[in-house]
Design an enzyme around this catalytic site. Structure first.
Site, PDB file in Angstrom:
ATOM      1  N   ARG A  25      30.177   0.629 125.029  1.00 53.02           N
ATOM      2  CA  ARG A  25      28.750   0.845 125.299  1.00 53.02           C
ATOM      3  C   ARG A  25      28.449   2.305 125.591  1.00 53.02           C
ATOM      4  O   ARG A  25      27.295   2.675 125.771  1.00 53.02           O
ATOM      5  CB  ARG A  25      28.312   0.002 126.498  1.00 53.02           C
ATOM      6  CG  ARG A  25      28.304  -1.475 126.193  1.00 53.02           C
ATOM      7  CD  ARG A  25      27.599  -2.232 127.284  1.00 53.02           C
ATOM      8  NE  ARG A  25      27.569  -3.651 126.999  1.00 53.02           N
ATOM      9  CZ  ARG A  25      27.694  -4.597 127.917  1.00 53.02           C
ATOM     10  NH1 ARG A  25      27.841  -4.265 129.179  1.00 53.02           N
ATOM     11  NH2 ARG A  25      27.654  -5.864 127.571  1.00 53.02           N
ATOM     12  N   GLU A  37      33.440  -4.732 117.845  1.00 53.52           N
ATOM     13  CA  GLU A  37      32.822  -5.994 117.440  1.00 53.52           C
ATOM     14  C   GLU A  37      33.812  -6.898 116.713  1.00 53.52           C
ATOM     15  O   GLU A  37      33.827  -8.110 116.913  1.00 53.52           O
ATOM     16  CB  GLU A  37      31.600  -5.733 116.560  1.00 53.52           C
ATOM     17  CG  GLU A  37      30.431  -5.096 117.295  1.00 53.52           C
ATOM     18  CD  GLU A  37      29.990  -5.900 118.512  1.00 53.52           C
ATOM     19  OE1 GLU A  37      30.214  -7.126 118.544  1.00 53.52           O
ATOM     20  OE2 GLU A  37      29.437  -5.290 119.438  1.00 53.52           O
ATOM     21  N   THR A  43      36.629 -13.768 120.784  1.00 51.74           N
ATOM     22  CA  THR A  43      37.599 -13.235 121.735  1.00 51.74           C
ATOM     23  C   THR A  43      36.864 -12.750 122.973  1.00 51.74           C
ATOM     24  O   THR A  43      35.815 -12.103 122.860  1.00 51.74           O
ATOM     25  CB  THR A  43      38.362 -12.053 121.098  1.00 51.74           C
ATOM     26  OG1 THR A  43      38.981 -12.508 119.899  1.00 51.74           O
ATOM     27  CG2 THR A  43      39.400 -11.492 122.046  1.00 51.74           C
ATOM     28  N   TYR A 120      26.601 -11.691 112.235  1.00 50.22           N
ATOM     29  CA  TYR A 120      26.611 -11.204 113.601  1.00 50.22           C
ATOM     30  C   TYR A 120      27.024  -9.735 113.675  1.00 50.22           C
ATOM     31  O   TYR A 120      26.328  -8.900 114.284  1.00 50.22           O
ATOM     32  CB  TYR A 120      27.540 -12.045 114.502  1.00 50.22           C
ATOM     33  CG  TYR A 120      27.838 -11.279 115.761  1.00 50.22           C
ATOM     34  CD1 TYR A 120      26.897 -11.212 116.766  1.00 50.22           C
ATOM     35  CD2 TYR A 120      29.006 -10.520 115.880  1.00 50.22           C
ATOM     36  CE1 TYR A 120      27.107 -10.433 117.884  1.00 50.22           C
ATOM     37  CE2 TYR A 120      29.230  -9.743 116.992  1.00 50.22           C
ATOM     38  CZ  TYR A 120      28.279  -9.700 117.989  1.00 50.22           C
ATOM     39  OH  TYR A 120      28.481  -8.911 119.079  1.00 50.22           O
ATOM     40  N   ASP A 138      25.168 -14.784 118.572  1.00 50.71           N
ATOM     41  CA  ASP A 138      26.554 -15.193 118.832  1.00 50.71           C
ATOM     42  C   ASP A 138      26.513 -16.403 119.763  1.00 50.71           C
ATOM     43  O   ASP A 138      25.449 -16.964 120.027  1.00 50.71           O
ATOM     44  CB  ASP A 138      27.352 -14.033 119.440  1.00 50.71           C
ATOM     45  CG  ASP A 138      26.916 -13.759 120.868  1.00 50.71           C
ATOM     46  OD1 ASP A 138      25.785 -14.107 121.235  1.00 50.71           O
ATOM     47  OD2 ASP A 138      27.720 -13.199 121.635  1.00 50.71           O
ATOM     48  N   CYS A 192      24.373 -16.800 132.367  1.00 49.86           N
ATOM     49  CA  CYS A 192      24.168 -18.115 131.750  1.00 49.86           C
ATOM     50  C   CYS A 192      25.480 -18.561 131.104  1.00 49.86           C
ATOM     51  O   CYS A 192      25.569 -18.783 129.901  1.00 49.86           O
ATOM     52  CB  CYS A 192      23.049 -18.029 130.718  1.00 49.86           C
ATOM     53  SG  CYS A 192      22.419 -19.633 130.157  1.00 49.86           S
ATOM     54  N   CYS A 208      13.097 -21.880 132.872  1.00 52.05           N
ATOM     55  CA  CYS A 208      14.190 -22.413 132.060  1.00 52.05           C
ATOM     56  C   CYS A 208      14.142 -23.941 131.995  1.00 52.05           C
ATOM     57  O   CYS A 208      14.170 -24.627 133.021  1.00 52.05           O
ATOM     58  CB  CYS A 208      15.525 -21.965 132.651  1.00 52.05           C
ATOM     59  SG  CYS A 208      16.956 -22.616 131.765  1.00 52.05           S
TER      60      CYS A 208
END
Length: 356
Positions: A25, A37, A43, A120, A138, A192, A208
């Site tokens: 990042r 990625e 993974t 993705y 994803d 989440c 939610c």
DNA sequence: AATACGGGGTG
DNA sequence: CACCCAGTATT
């Protein structure tokens, strides 16, 4: 559908406060983002982190990766699984280095043509490195949206992926595609979570569906169930004149491109017994030392492995099953070969038996 | 659309 | 043990 108000803004605020500090990042280098990625496909971050660092160190640019021998790339990938990722990564590096002359493909459509880059990964690189406003979908995004909106669509279906991609894109601030995509995945990974999501502290608790109706465990819906095939493998490391016999797995099967010792295989335990009792090599095969029985689980296969090591006298004739397709390697060369993790770990445990 | 492809973490 | 992980390629 009634969209959650100010969703992106609230998500990005959550992300600002709770994001993990992850090396990929901190860069906009499309090569490094691509690398991360592919490593992270199916993974966990915790498992992929060390591999990412290792790859960046060994191959600082796409050209370094392109020039490397595939055996070396697979060896670095050893233990991470889904080895076609490493083979495709290497092939794509060569494509970029040669065909694109090192200019990294810079759009979703161009990226999508690279080997090992699907919907993705193309969306991830396009948004993270080039700010293209395309949503990633994803496992995290599926889970977050399914729970928030109470969507019972089967996430195994292609159609569902398109629906979720459109839904995520509908919330995406076009100028902040990168942060928004990162935040969606991070939210799924940290807040989440698949089991025991942290609803008590969730900023979307009142919005939610799953939290309100207690359906966290039902969502998302995934229909597919995998069937496991049993396989019986017997391996022997043959050691002669200071070298070990190893062969490459070339067939379209698990562990393609990795190396293994001499192998006998059967579909059932009974068949394996018969092979070991009746076949010509059996007597020699059973003289091995350090024989271990190992049960090794893959996604679609349950492997029952017995593995041992045996010394042949310097002048010994080659057992018939070592004919061709394999070669002799010094223990050091053997270390450098890419091997299935179960083989590599056995070798590490018992390599002290060599040189005796 | 369905299936194969690894290895490891979690509850 | 069952489920899932920053999915993709092949059939």
């Amino acid at each position: 559908m009634k969209m959650i108000p100010r969703f992106a803004g609230r998500l990005l605020e959550w992300y600002r406060l709770h994001q993990r500090d992850l090396p990929w990042r901190k860069t906009r280098d499309p090569y490094r983002i691509w690398l991360s990625e592919v490593i992270l496909q199916q993974t966990r971050v915790a498992q992929g982190l060390a591999y990412y660092e290792r790859f960046v160190e060994h191959y600082p640019t796409v050209h370094h990766l392109a020039k490397a021998p595939i055996e070396e790339v697979l060896r670095l990938w050893q233990g991470l699984g889904y080895y076609s990722r490493a083979r495709n990564l290497h092939a794509a590096a060569r494509t970029i280095s040669i065909q694109w002359a090192g200019r990294f493909p810079a759009s979703y459509d161009e990226l999508r043509r690279l080997k090992g880059v699907g919907d993705y990964t193309a969306a991830a690189i396009a948004s993270f490195a080039f700010d293209e406003p395309v949503a990633v979908v994803d496992g995290n995004v599926f889970r977050v949206l399914a729970r928030l909106y109470g969507l019972y669509d089967d996430i195994s279906r292609t159609k569902t992926k398109h629906k979720f991609k459109a839904l995520s894109e509908a919330h995406m601030p076009p100028q902040e595609a990168a942060a928004y995509n990162q935040a969606m995945m991070e939210f799924g990974a940290v807040q989440c979570t698949p089991q025991k999501p942290l609803c008590m502290t969730c900023p979307f608790r009142d919005d939610c569906y799953a939290a309100q109706y207690g359906k966290q465990q039902e969502l998302p819906v995934k229909s597919k169930k995998t069937t496991k095939r049993k396989r019986y493998l017997s391996y022997r490391f043959f050691y002669r004149n200071g070298k070990l016999w190893m062969q490459e797995r070339k067939q379209k099967d698990i562990w393609k491109g990795l190396y293994e010792p001499a192998r006998i295989e059967a579909a059932t335990a009974r068949e394996m017994e018969q092979l070991l009792q009746n076949e010509a090599p059996a007597a020699l095969w059973q003289q091995a030392q350090a024989i271990e029985q190992i049960r090794h689980l893959l996604t679609h296969q349950e492997l029952f492995i017995d593995i041992g090591m045996l010394h042949l006298p310097p002048d010994a004739a080659l057992p018939p099953f070592l004919k061709d397709g394999g070669d002799w390697f010094t223990p050091e060369e053997c270390d450098a070969l890419p091997k299935p993790i179960v083989i590599a770990q056995y070798f590490e445990r018992h390599r002290h038996l060599l040189h005796e």
